[in-house]
Design an enzyme around this catalytic site. Structure first.
Site, PDB file in Angstrom:
ATOM      1  N   GLU A  44       0.754  -1.272  -0.156  1.00  0.00           N
ATOM      2  CA  GLU A  44       0.008   0.014   0.025  1.00  0.00           C
ATOM      3  C   GLU A  44       0.835   1.280   0.084  1.00  0.00           C
ATOM      4  O   GLU A  44       1.871   1.412   0.471  1.00  0.00           O
ATOM      5  CB  GLU A  44      -0.736  -0.070   1.086  1.00  0.00           C
ATOM      6  CG  GLU A  44      -2.217  -0.888   0.987  1.00  0.00           C
ATOM      7  CD  GLU A  44      -1.969  -2.239   1.532  1.00  0.00           C
ATOM      8  OE1 GLU A  44      -2.913  -3.135   1.278  1.00  0.00           O
ATOM      9  OE2 GLU A  44      -0.893  -2.651   2.221  1.00  0.00           O
ATOM     10  N   THR A  45       0.210   2.227  -0.411  1.00  0.00           N
ATOM     11  CA  THR A  45       0.764   3.733  -0.768  1.00  0.00           C
ATOM     12  C   THR A  45      -0.117   4.572   0.227  1.00  0.00           C
ATOM     13  O   THR A  45      -1.215   4.598  -0.389  1.00  0.00           O
ATOM     14  CB  THR A  45       1.494   4.282  -1.832  1.00  0.00           C
ATOM     15  OG1 THR A  45       2.564   3.370  -2.467  1.00  0.00           O
ATOM     16  CG2 THR A  45       1.941   5.523  -1.935  1.00  0.00           C
TER      17      THR A  45
END
Length: 295
Positions: A44-45
């Site tokens: 995830e970012t």
């Protein structure tokens, strides 16, 4: 675009769960954020939508293939970075606004050891799994005989939680991501979270792995968003002993060891014996890389 790479639930670069963090995302739309997350390639970012001020810290989270409502490790990574940059102070209490709702965050100062972020995790109902256990175990590369039959197999949000008997069983799993995603997708599911009570460290309460092909992540190394619900699951069954008159208990969950990225998640559950009301996850992080992304 300025981007920072942070490893969460560890203070050792290369261990734990890696997150991309973009602290100046106010001018980005969802399409641009998705493109950046795909280029970064972390599970995830996190994108900070506005500078923290009097209001809550506003975040959006993107896996490589889609947006998700909440991510534990990327939240830990973001708050770690905000403290490191001097934007927020620890100790301190803050609020997080994301697609899953408004959640409380407490920053604990560890002195020279950095900062631990404590985050309330969203609550989801526990219901029967819509996919047969035999099918799930086959798709994750296991056998039904590995399952701990003293505990239930249940769905929680977009994941199915499966208890296994031994840590060796957890490590031996070899999923087929494409086939697993295809079976899960019609039911609104994205992953399978497996755990065992046989841990590496005597101080831990569970050892886990999480396969999330539905969002383009074959295996998430260390998952805060699943650890909070697991704490509730264990407390409901008395495996985390809450006081009869009400109170709080803390425990530790191990994850990532099977793929060489060990991380440790602190879990705090509040409520009465057999009736948990709230869970928080706690984690530290380490900044690994800062640079400019051209995407």
């Amino acid at each position: 675009m300025q981007l920072t790479i942070v490893d969460a639930f560890t203070q050792t670069p290369g261990a734990g769960n890696r997150a991309g963090v973009v602290l100046d995302a106010a001018g980005l739309d969802g399409e641009a954020m998705q493109r950046i997350a795909a280029v970064v390639g972390a599970s995830e970012t996190a994108f900070l939508l506005s500078p923290p001020g009097e209001g809550p810290v506003r975040l959006r989270y993107f896996a490589p293939s889609e947006e998700i409502p909440f991510c534990g490790h990327a939240t830990v990574a973001t708050f770690h970075l905000l403290v490191e940059r001097g934007v927020l102070k620890a100790p301190g209490s803050y609020r997080l606004e994301c697609a899953a709702g408004v959640l409380d965050v407490e920053l604990e100062s560890l002195g020279a050891g950095g900062t631990r972020a404590w985050i309330v995790t969203p609550k989801q109902p526990w219901v029967e799994s819509p996919v047969p256990l035999e099918t799930l175990m086959g798709l994750v590369g296991g056998r039904v005989e590995m399952v701990d039959r003293s505990l239930p197999v249940l769905r929680n949000g977009h994941r199915v939680v499966i208890p296994l008997r031994r840590r060796e069983d957890v490590w031996d799993l070899a999923p087929r991501p494409g086939a697993l995603a295809e079976v899960l997708r019609p039911h609104g599911l994205s992953g399978v979270y497996v755990f065992t009570r046989e841990t590496k460290d005597a101080s831990s309460v569970a050892h886990s792995r999480y396969f999330v092909p539905g969002i383009g992540v074959a295996e998430d190394p260390v998952t805060g968003s699943a650890a909070g619900p697991l704490g509730m699951y264990l407390a409901t069954r008395g495996l985390l002993a809450l006081p009869a008159e009400g109170g709080t208990v803390r425990a530790r969950i191990e994850q990532g060891d099977a793929i060489g990225k060990p991380g440790r998640i602190e879990v705090e559950v509040t409520g009465r014996a057999g009736e948990p009301e709230r869970a928080r996850i706690g984690g530290v992080a380490v900044t690994v890389l800062e640079g400019t992304l051209r995407a």
